[in-house]
Design an enzyme around this catalytic site. Structure first.
Site, PDB file in Angstrom:
ATOM      1  N   GLY A  69      10.487  -5.765  -3.743  1.00 36.50           N
ATOM      2  CA  GLY A  69      10.176  -5.896  -5.165  1.00 36.50           C
ATOM      3  C   GLY A  69      10.371  -4.603  -5.938  1.00 36.50           C
ATOM      4  CB  THR A  70       9.445  -1.093  -5.163  1.00 43.52           C
ATOM      5  OG1 THR A  70       8.080  -1.429  -4.928  1.00 43.52           O
ATOM      6  CG2 THR A  70       9.535   0.262  -5.841  1.00 43.52           C
ATOM      7  CG  ASN A 148       0.081  -6.870  -9.397  1.00 46.80           C
ATOM      8  OD1 ASN A 148       0.548  -6.928 -10.532  1.00 46.80           O
ATOM      9  ND2 ASN A 148      -0.350  -5.742  -8.874  1.00 46.80           N
ATOM     10  CD  GLN A 176       1.328 -10.748  -6.297  1.00 48.55           C
ATOM     11  OE1 GLN A 176       0.759 -11.697  -5.758  1.00 48.55           O
ATOM     12  NE2 GLN A 176       1.368  -9.557  -5.730  1.00 48.55           N
ATOM     13  CB  SER A 196       8.811  -8.735  -2.703  1.00 44.18           C
ATOM     14  OG  SER A 196       8.531  -7.990  -1.548  1.00 44.18           O
ATOM     15  CG  HIS A 198       5.735  -7.824   1.577  1.00 43.49           C
ATOM     16  ND1 HIS A 198       4.424  -7.458   1.366  1.00 43.49           N
ATOM     17  CD2 HIS A 198       6.452  -7.191   0.616  1.00 43.49           C
ATOM     18  CE1 HIS A 198       4.363  -6.619   0.335  1.00 43.49           C
ATOM     19  NE2 HIS A 198       5.584  -6.443  -0.136  1.00 43.49           N
ATOM     20  CB  THR A 234      24.319  -1.467   7.226  1.00 42.90           C
ATOM     21  OG1 THR A 234      25.374  -0.514   7.303  1.00 42.90           O
ATOM     22  CG2 THR A 234      24.481  -2.512   8.325  1.00 42.90           C
ATOM     23  CB  CYS A 321     -14.600   5.651  -6.324  1.00 41.67           C
ATOM     24  SG  CYS A 321     -15.397   4.243  -7.047  1.00 41.67           S
TER      25      CYS A 321
HETATM   26  N1  PLP Z   1       5.750  -6.329  -8.390  1.00 39.90           N
HETATM   27  C1  PLP Z   1       4.579  -6.945  -8.178  1.00 39.90           C
HETATM   28  C2  PLP Z   1       4.015  -7.839  -9.231  1.00 39.90           C
HETATM   29  C3  PLP Z   1       3.890  -6.756  -6.983  1.00 39.90           C
HETATM   30  O1  PLP Z   1       2.723  -7.369  -6.773  1.00 39.90           O
HETATM   31  C4  PLP Z   1       4.465  -5.886  -6.010  1.00 39.90           C
HETATM   32  C5  PLP Z   1       3.738  -5.600  -4.741  1.00 39.90           C
HETATM   33  O2  PLP Z   1       2.531  -5.543  -4.706  1.00 39.90           O
HETATM   34  C6  PLP Z   1       5.702  -5.288  -6.273  1.00 39.90           C
HETATM   35  C7  PLP Z   1       6.311  -5.533  -7.479  1.00 39.90           C
HETATM   36  C8  PLP Z   1       6.358  -4.391  -5.276  1.00 39.90           C
HETATM   37  O3  PLP Z   1       6.926  -5.164  -4.251  1.00 39.90           O
HETATM   38  P1  PLP Z   1       7.306  -4.500  -2.829  1.00 39.90           P
HETATM   39  O4  PLP Z   1       6.027  -4.287  -2.110  1.00 39.90           O
HETATM   40  O5  PLP Z   1       8.164  -5.528  -2.164  1.00 39.90           O
HETATM   41  O6  PLP Z   1       8.055  -3.257  -3.113  1.00 39.90           O
END
Ligand code: PLP
Length: 376
Positions: A69-70, A148, A176, A196, A198, A234, A321
């Site tokens: 996702g990132t 999220n 999400q 993503s 996972h 790759t 915290c």
């Molecule tokens: N975007 C959202 C809304 C997410 O909840 C997350 C992960 O928590 C990400 C992006 C990032 O995804 P990844 O962990 O696959 O890099």
């Protein structure tokens, strides 16, 4: 252990794992090599691309594999910035994941203006606010499909229409949402969508960016010719296969899983009510099933997390915290939750493996923790 942090990550589906194994052990060929050992991997990737495309209503050639996702979010923001006019801007929301917010912060340093949409108390972006903020100078609007932290589902179709009426591209971070609610990229009218694996019982470190045909895709990573020359590296063959199996399985049973999550969610809240627990439920009525953000008045969410951890229950918080301060998450802040509640925010995110018994134990343990706090 009771795992109730499925918005953070999910357990790998057993069929996805079995489908991955041969591509790790026997069929380990490089998918870019022309001999039959490589072609086997290439064919498997091509099948996976088709399966994934079907699950979200896309064409196979509109799916680009990424590391998660990132990366997909960073790529989308950078596609948007490449088409930005010299005095242009990008619009996103205040409640995005840091993959979007920090990618935008980097763009701001290069002189591109980024505007941040506020949200309602339920963490929803209002289309009329986008209508007021957008102009012909806007090159990209990026608003997540579902938040999220609190699960609120955004009015993506309406937002995409407004973006297009003003000549801007529209991206949605659906990390999400994919595998949890029905997604059809064509019906939604989005130009780009991040997902993503996972988060839907696939492996970690693999994801995708949907890019609508016709959009001028600029390479995100320079290197080899993989992913039609725009995402070098790759191919992660086994993970791509695992992602496709996990997504297809979740999508085929999406109504069943949604009903199960809704039932577990109702049970948890009913149990808390019966135990006379006072809480505030965050987020919108229209939310990702199983994502339950609760705030307890004058309590500390991090204390709740650690107390539950001692009993083997995994949940998440909406605040963190350090030795001096409690840092309230940007989402909870944007929603305008009063401080006395904001600090006591936790996220319980149920998944398809959770049971009614587990949910009852979670409710009872939360009640015990709160009662012990009052007795001090
Ligand atoms: N975007 C959202 C809304 C997410 O909840 C997350 C992960 O928590 C990400 C992006 C990032 O995804 P990844 O962990 O696959 O890099």
């Amino acid at each position: 252990m009771i795992y109730a942090d499925n918005a953070a990550t999910t357990k790998l589906d057993i069929d996805a794992f079995e489908a991955m194994k041969p591509f790790l052990l026997e069929n380990y060929g490089n998918a870019s090599q022309p001999y039959s050992f490589g072609v086997k991997a290439k064919r498997a990737i091509s099948e996976a691309r088709k399966t994934i495309a079907e699950c979200i209503g896309a064409e196979p050639e509109e799916i680009y594999f990424t590391s998660g996702g990132t990366e997909s979010d960073n790529w989308a923001i950078k596609v948007g910035s490449k088409v930005a006019k010299s005095d242009g801007n990008i619009i996103t929301s205040q409640i995005e994941h840091h993959a979007i917010l920090n990618a935008c912060a980097t763009l701001e340093k290069t002189g591109i203006e980024v505007k941040y949409l506020p949200v309602t108390h339920e963490a929803v972006v209002l289309p009329e606010i986008l209508g007021q903020m957008i102009s012909e100078r806007t090159s990209l609007v990026s608003v997540m499909m579902a938040n999220n932290e609190v699960g609120s589902i955004q009015p993506v179709k309406e937002l995409a229409d407004i973006a297009h009426n003003n000549g801007a591209l529209f991206h949605t971070d659906a990390v999400q949402a994919v595998g949890h609610i029905e997604i059809d990229v064509k019906a939604l009218g989005v130009d780009m969508l991040s997902a993503s694996a996972h988060k839907f019982n696939g492996p970690k470190g693999i994801g995708l960016l949907y890019i609508k045909k016709g959009i001028n895709v600029k390479p995100f990573m320079d290197g080899g010719a993989q992913e039609r020359g725009v995402r070098a590296g790759t191919e992660n063959v086994a993970s791509i296969i695992g992602m496709a199996v996990a997504l297809e399985k979740n999508c085929k049973k999406i109504v069943h899983f949604k009903n199960k999550m809704n039932d577990l969610e109702k049970l948890l809240l009913l149990k808390l009510d019966n135990l006379n627990v006072k809480y505030f439920r965050n987020g919108a009525l229209n939310h990702i099933p199983g994502n339950i953000s609760l705030s307890f008045e004058n309590f500390d969410g991090e204390v709740m997390l650690h107390r539950l951890d001692l009993t083997g229950i995994c949940i998440s918080t909406g605040s963190a915290c350090d030795s001096v301060n409690t840092r309230i998450s940007h989402v909870i802040k944007a929603m305008g939750l009063p401080d006395e509640y904001a600090k006591g925010t936790v996220r319980i995110s149920l998944g398809r493996d959770n049971t009614q018994k587990e949910v009852r134990i979670i409710a009872e343990t939360i009640t015990d923790v709160l009662k012990k706090q009052i007795m001090r």
